[in-house]
Design a protein around this motif. Structure first.
Motif, PDB file in Angstrom:
ATOM      1  N   THR A  37       0.883  -1.233   0.138  1.00 58.58           N
ATOM      2  CA  THR A  37       0.087  -0.050   0.040  1.00 58.58           C
ATOM      3  C   THR A  37       0.785   1.192  -0.054  1.00 58.58           C
ATOM      4  O   THR A  37       0.482   2.236  -0.507  1.00 58.58           O
ATOM      5  CB  THR A  37      -1.072   0.031   1.161  1.00 58.58           C
ATOM      6  OG1 THR A  37      -1.719  -1.189   1.240  1.00 58.58           O
ATOM      7  CG2 THR A  37      -1.675   1.339   1.100  1.00 58.58           C
ATOM      8  N   ASP A 304      -6.017  -0.693  -4.256  1.00 55.97           N
ATOM      9  CA  ASP A 304      -5.413  -1.130  -3.138  1.00 55.97           C
ATOM     10  C   ASP A 304      -6.200  -2.389  -2.776  1.00 55.97           C
ATOM     11  O   ASP A 304      -7.325  -2.415  -2.520  1.00 55.97           O
ATOM     12  CB  ASP A 304      -5.155  -0.312  -2.078  1.00 55.97           C
ATOM     13  CG  ASP A 304      -4.143  -0.819  -1.119  1.00 55.97           C
ATOM     14  OD1 ASP A 304      -3.146  -1.477  -1.237  1.00 55.97           O
ATOM     15  OD2 ASP A 304      -4.294  -0.269   0.061  1.00 55.97           O
ATOM     16  N   ASP A 305      -5.503  -3.631  -2.526  1.00 59.44           N
ATOM     17  CA  ASP A 305      -6.153  -4.859  -1.952  1.00 59.44           C
ATOM     18  C   ASP A 305      -7.565  -5.044  -2.627  1.00 59.44           C
ATOM     19  O   ASP A 305      -8.630  -5.449  -2.111  1.00 59.44           O
ATOM     20  CB  ASP A 305      -6.715  -4.428  -0.594  1.00 59.44           C
ATOM     21  CG  ASP A 305      -5.887  -5.035   0.395  1.00 59.44           C
ATOM     22  OD1 ASP A 305      -5.061  -6.117   0.150  1.00 59.44           O
ATOM     23  OD2 ASP A 305      -5.579  -4.554   1.501  1.00 59.44           O
TER      24      ASP A 305
HETATM   25 MG    MG Z   1      -2.061  -2.841   2.283  1.00 61.79          MG
END
Ligand code: MG
Ligand code: ATP
Length: 363
Positions: A37, A304-305
């Motif tokens: 991240t 992200d993710d």
């Molecule tokens: Mg992360």
């Protein structure tokens, strides 16, 4: 546009990372806490001058380090290269563009990143400030005048608020001059926001409609921050006594908000958490598409993710949409997200703050 190079020093656990990027999809894969991240955060920092995660910008500085810097080389659709940088040395932040000191506004206007991340549902379910930031980022990129008007407004707002806090023993003329400034800049900001939302609306219908067709037609509502049909200057003068009691300015473009509702989910509370996320994602994709239409190039899109935020069908839909238009995409995950398997991608392994050279997989 695309990032060709991202150089990060002293950002969270990333002591030093020098990442070369290409076209299309880039996946950053690794264990929890590895620093994935943080890589997206670095790119986002160049385009927003702040992180998408909560907390002051200073928490980005690696513990124990004295400096933080992020440099990006951006290739635009027309072949032009922009070199942007943002860094902190000691207590001071500095922005750089093409080798010289620049304003944050110059850096941000060179580099556009939209990011969908685990906190993105706040765009739908969180405070109005989040939605104003989204709106203003979009307006900033299409209206040259916006930054100037916004700065004028913030300055006047600060001045009026400090007069309000003196408790009333202030000559009315002092109020009048700041209120005139607030009203002029505010009316302009409102007009630009309104124009932007008009342009955005068909994109929202398409992107959100594509992700959540079961919820039916969407409706976009916008509140400008003071009553309709009345000039801001007049409202500010009327409100002065009440604002004196509160100690701050209660009406104006700094109180604006917008919302999206659905035919089958008229209240925000009708949405599941996943539906809030998908609505937020639709908003980000719409903003990216509008940017592309206005500027002739897609912003960089960070997810992200992805796999832990969306179900597989929605992950596939988003990836399909973005690869179809040729956007540069940066995705993170503890593993390679399933929809990327079988596609061409640059895969970077991230381990304890180190980003390894990419393995390139081809379809
Ligand atoms: Mg992360
Ligand atoms: N200011 C800081 N200085 C040093 N390390 C930090 C700082 N802030 C956060 N960290 C650490 O840096 C790492 C950054 O994690 P990051 O959120 O980028 O990981 P991630 O790979 O995305 O993990 P996850 O899969 O859990 O989302 C974490 O281990 C965190 O504890």
């Amino acid at each position: 546009m695309r990032l060709e190079r991202l150089r990060i020093r002293g950002l969270r656990c990333l002591a030093e990372a020098d990442i070369e990027l290409g076209e299309g999809i880039h996946a950053f894969v690794g264990a929890n806490g590895a620093g994935k991240t943080s890589v997206l955060e670095a790119a986002f920092l160049l385009s927003h001058g702040r992180s998408f995660r909560a907390g002051a910008k200073d928490v980005l500085l690696q513990r124990g380090a004295s400096a933080l810097s992020v440099f990006g080389e951006i290739r635009h659709e027309d072949g032009r290269i922009g070199r942007v940088g943002l860094g902190r040395e000691g207590a001071r932040w500095e922005a750089r563009l093409d080798g010289r000191t620049a304003s944050l506004g110059e850096v941000v206007s060179e580099c556009a990143v939209v990011c969908f991340e685990p906190g993105s549902h706040a765009l739908i379910a969180g405070a109005a400030e989040e939605r104003r930031r989204y709106l203003d980022w979009g307006v900033f990129h299409v209206e040259h005048e916006f930054l100037l008007a916004w700065r004028r407004y913030q300055r006047a707002l600060k001045q009026r608020n400090s007069l309000l806090r003196t408790g009333g023993a202030v000559a009315p003329e002092l109020f009048q001059s700041w209120e005139a400034e607030l009203s002029q800049a505010g009316e302009r900001i409102h007009a630009m926001r309104l124009r932007y939302l008009d342009l955005l609306s068909p994109h929202l219908e398409r992107t959100i409609g594509g992700l959540l067709p079961e919820l039916g037609a969407i409706q976009l509502r916008y509140r400008r921050g003071w009553p309709e049909e009345r000039g801001l200057g007049e409202v500010l003068a009327d409100q002065r006594d009440r604002d004196l009691a509160r100690g701050h300015t209660t009406q104006g473009v700094h109180r604006a908000d917008w919302s999206i509702s659905f035919e089958q989910a008229p209240l925000r509370e009708h949405l599941s958490r996943g539906q809030e996320k998908l609505t937020a994602l639709g908003c980000l994709l719409a903003q990216a598409a509008l940017f592309a239409g206005q500027k002739g190039e897609w912003p960089i899109v960070c997810l992200d993710d992805l796999a832990s935020e969306l179900d597989l069908a929605h992950q596939t839909a988003v990836v399909g949409q973005l690869t179809g238009v040729g956007a540069q995409v940066l995705v993170t995950g503890t593993e390679l997200p399933a929809p990327l398997q079988g596609l061409s991608a640059h895969v970077f392994h991230v381990e304890q703050g180190k980003v390894a050279a990419p393995a390139i997989i081809t379809a």
